[in-house]
Write an enzyme that holds these catalytic residues in place. Structure first.
Site, PDB file in Angstrom:
ATOM      1  N   THR A   1      -5.228  -7.149  10.650  1.00  0.00           N
ATOM      2  CA  THR A   1      -5.605  -5.904   9.959  1.00  0.00           C
ATOM      3  C   THR A   1      -5.154  -4.673  10.737  1.00  0.00           C
ATOM      4  OG1 THR A   1      -7.563  -7.075   9.161  1.00  0.00           O
ATOM      5  CG2 THR A   1      -7.552  -4.681   8.927  1.00  0.00           C
TER       6      THR A   1
ATOM      7  N   ARG B   1      -1.352 -14.279   4.274  1.00  0.00           N
ATOM      8  CA  ARG B   1      -2.096 -13.612   5.351  1.00  0.00           C
ATOM      9  C   ARG B   1      -1.310 -13.708   6.661  1.00  0.00           C
ATOM     10  NH1 ARG B   1      -6.714 -10.518   4.155  1.00  0.00           N
ATOM     11  NH2 ARG B   1      -7.450 -10.982   6.250  1.00  0.00           N
TER      12      ARG B   1
ATOM     13  N   ARG C   1       2.703  -6.150   9.068  1.00  0.00           N
ATOM     14  CA  ARG C   1       1.939  -5.045   9.663  1.00  0.00           C
ATOM     15  C   ARG C   1       2.497  -4.635  11.018  1.00  0.00           C
ATOM     16  NH1 ARG C   1      -3.903  -7.169   7.347  1.00  0.00           N
ATOM     17  NH2 ARG C   1      -4.056  -5.703   5.604  1.00  0.00           N
TER      18      ARG C   1
ATOM     19  N   TYR D   1     -12.219  -2.636  -4.071  1.00  0.00           N
ATOM     20  CA  TYR D   1     -12.772  -2.808  -2.724  1.00  0.00           C
ATOM     21  C   TYR D   1     -14.302  -2.766  -2.724  1.00  0.00           C
ATOM     22  CZ  TYR D   1      -8.331  -2.689  -0.131  1.00  0.00           C
ATOM     23  OH  TYR D   1      -7.098  -2.992   0.410  1.00  0.00           O
TER      24      TYR D   1
ATOM     25  N   GLU E   1      -9.178 -11.201  -7.786  1.00  0.00           N
ATOM     26  CA  GLU E   1      -8.315 -10.022  -7.591  1.00  0.00           C
ATOM     27  C   GLU E   1      -7.109 -10.043  -8.528  1.00  0.00           C
ATOM     28  OE1 GLU E   1      -7.419  -9.817  -3.398  1.00  0.00           O
ATOM     29  OE2 GLU E   1      -9.498  -9.359  -2.875  1.00  0.00           O
TER      30      GLU E   1
ATOM     31  N   LYS F   1       0.828  -1.211   0.000  1.00  0.00           N
ATOM     32  CA  LYS F   1       0.000   0.000   0.000  1.00  0.00           C
ATOM     33  C   LYS F   1       0.865   1.264   0.000  1.00  0.00           C
ATOM     34  CE  LYS F   1      -4.006  -2.260   2.188  1.00  0.00           C
ATOM     35  NZ  LYS F   1      -5.033  -2.188   3.286  1.00  0.00           N
TER      36      LYS F   1
ATOM     37  N   PHE G   1     -15.920   2.630   6.663  1.00  0.00           N
ATOM     38  CA  PHE G   1     -14.539   3.035   6.376  1.00  0.00           C
ATOM     39  C   PHE G   1     -14.233   3.062   4.875  1.00  0.00           C
ATOM     40  CE2 PHE G   1     -14.546  -1.556   7.346  1.00  0.00           C
ATOM     41  CZ  PHE G   1     -13.983  -2.080   6.176  1.00  0.00           C
TER      42      PHE G   1
ATOM     43  N   ASN H   1      -2.118   0.413   6.714  1.00  0.00           N
ATOM     44  CA  ASN H   1      -1.651  -0.866   7.267  1.00  0.00           C
ATOM     45  C   ASN H   1      -0.786  -1.681   6.289  1.00  0.00           C
ATOM     46  OD1 ASN H   1      -3.704  -1.752   5.618  1.00  0.00           O
ATOM     47  ND2 ASN H   1      -4.781  -2.897   7.186  1.00  0.00           N
TER      48      ASN H   1
HETATM   49  P1  RTP Z   1      -6.951  -6.044   3.184  1.00  0.00           P
HETATM   50  O1  RTP Z   1      -8.251  -6.390   2.513  1.00  0.00           O
HETATM   51  O2  RTP Z   1      -6.473  -4.644   2.871  1.00  0.00           O
HETATM   52  O3  RTP Z   1      -5.895  -7.093   2.944  1.00  0.00           O
HETATM   53  O4  RTP Z   1      -7.176  -6.048   4.745  1.00  0.00           O
HETATM   54  P2  RTP Z   1      -7.952  -7.121   5.625  1.00  0.00           P
HETATM   55  O5  RTP Z   1      -8.466  -8.243   4.774  1.00  0.00           O
HETATM   56  O6  RTP Z   1      -7.070  -7.473   6.761  1.00  0.00           O
HETATM   57  O7  RTP Z   1      -9.164  -6.244   6.158  1.00  0.00           O
HETATM   58  P3  RTP Z   1     -10.611  -5.976   5.497  1.00  0.00           P
HETATM   59  O8  RTP Z   1     -11.637  -6.316   6.518  1.00  0.00           O
HETATM   60  O9  RTP Z   1     -10.704  -6.641   4.157  1.00  0.00           O
HETATM   61  O10 RTP Z   1     -10.613  -4.393   5.315  1.00  0.00           O
HETATM   62  C1  RTP Z   1      -9.976  -3.794   4.216  1.00  0.00           C
HETATM   63  C2  RTP Z   1      -9.186  -2.602   4.710  1.00  0.00           C
HETATM   64  O11 RTP Z   1     -10.084  -1.624   5.204  1.00  0.00           O
HETATM   65  C3  RTP Z   1      -9.500  -0.964   6.315  1.00  0.00           C
HETATM   66  N1  RTP Z   1     -10.349  -1.123   7.476  1.00  0.00           N
HETATM   67  N2  RTP Z   1     -10.599  -0.155   8.282  1.00  0.00           N
HETATM   68  N3  RTP Z   1     -11.601   1.393  10.437  1.00  0.00           N
HETATM   69  C4  RTP Z   1     -11.924   0.117  10.340  1.00  0.00           C
HETATM   70  O12 RTP Z   1     -12.643  -0.432  11.156  1.00  0.00           O
HETATM   71  C5  RTP Z   1     -11.393  -0.646   9.235  1.00  0.00           C
HETATM   72  N4  RTP Z   1     -11.635  -1.913   9.015  1.00  0.00           N
HETATM   73  C6  RTP Z   1     -10.956  -2.228   7.890  1.00  0.00           C
HETATM   74  C7  RTP Z   1      -8.149  -1.594   6.581  1.00  0.00           C
HETATM   75  O13 RTP Z   1      -7.153  -0.747   6.026  1.00  0.00           O
HETATM   76  C8  RTP Z   1      -8.220  -2.910   5.849  1.00  0.00           C
HETATM   77  O14 RTP Z   1      -6.954  -3.315   5.417  1.00  0.00           O
HETATM   78 MG    MG Z   2      -9.586  -7.913   3.037  1.00  0.00          MG
END
Ligand code: RTP
Ligand code: MG
Length: 141
Positions: free
Chosen positions: A93, A87, A104, A51, A128, A11, A59, A114
């Site tokens: 996250t 992962r 991270r 996304y 993706e 990122k 968010f 992140n």
């Molecule tokens: P990513 O998709 O980026 O690999 O991250 P992830 O699976 O660990 O998390 P995901 O639930 O898919 O969320 C995508 C991105 O959104 C942001 N986020 N912010 N403020 C919040 O509660 C929140 N929750 C998620 C994070 O930057 C996350 O990587």
């Molecule tokens: Mg994700």
């Protein structure tokens, strides 16, 4: 064990921190091979499309703005159990919850900035990878 491919994004925050090589090194040491790669400054439309699954989340707007705040490095990784292995290398996250030694934990500043993205399932990985790379740009073809 299954040979899998997964989609990984370094990122904008991690690109700005000059840790692209450090992160690639972690992939390689874990047995994940880079099979497609490019740097790109995403348009708002590209980030929103990527996304789209999060479109209704509170968010979403902040996530899109962050993802277009600078260039990212996008790669497809291949290896045994690549989706889960990647992962695990990324960590949780929220960097506050990320295990020591994960990407991270070492490079993320907040849940928004992140450092990395990784596909969360084999099904989403295929979607993706195809979002960013035509099949002819993933090697071996
Ligand atoms: P990513 O998709 O980026 O690999 O991250 P992830 O699976 O660990 O998390 P995901 O639930 O898919 O969320 C995508 C991105 O959104 C942001 N986020 N912010 N403020 C919040 O509660 C929140 N929750 C998620 C994070 O930057 C996350 O990587
Ligand atoms: Mg994700």
């Amino acid at each position: 064990m299954a040979l899998e491919r997964t989609l990984s994004i370094i990122k904008p925050d991690a690109v700005a921190k000059n840790v692209i090589g450090e992160i690639y090194s972690r992939f390689e040491k874990a047995g994940l091979k880079v099979v497609a790669s490019k740097m790109k400054h995403l348009s708002k439309q590209e980030a929103e499309g990527f996304y789209a699954v999060h479109r209704e989340r509170p968010f979403f707007a902040a996530l899109v703005e962050f993802m277009i705040s600078g260039p990212v490095v996008i790669q497809a990784l291949q290896g045994e159990n690549a989706v889960l292995k990647h992962r695990e290398l990324m960590g949780a996250t929220n960097p506050k919850d990320a295990a020591p030694g994960t990407i991270r934990a070492d490079f993320a500043d907040s849940i928004d900035a992140n450092a990395v993205h990784g596909s969360d399932s084999l099904e989403n990985a295929a979607i993706e990878i195809a979002y960013f790379f035509p099949a002819t740009d993933v090697y071996p073809r």
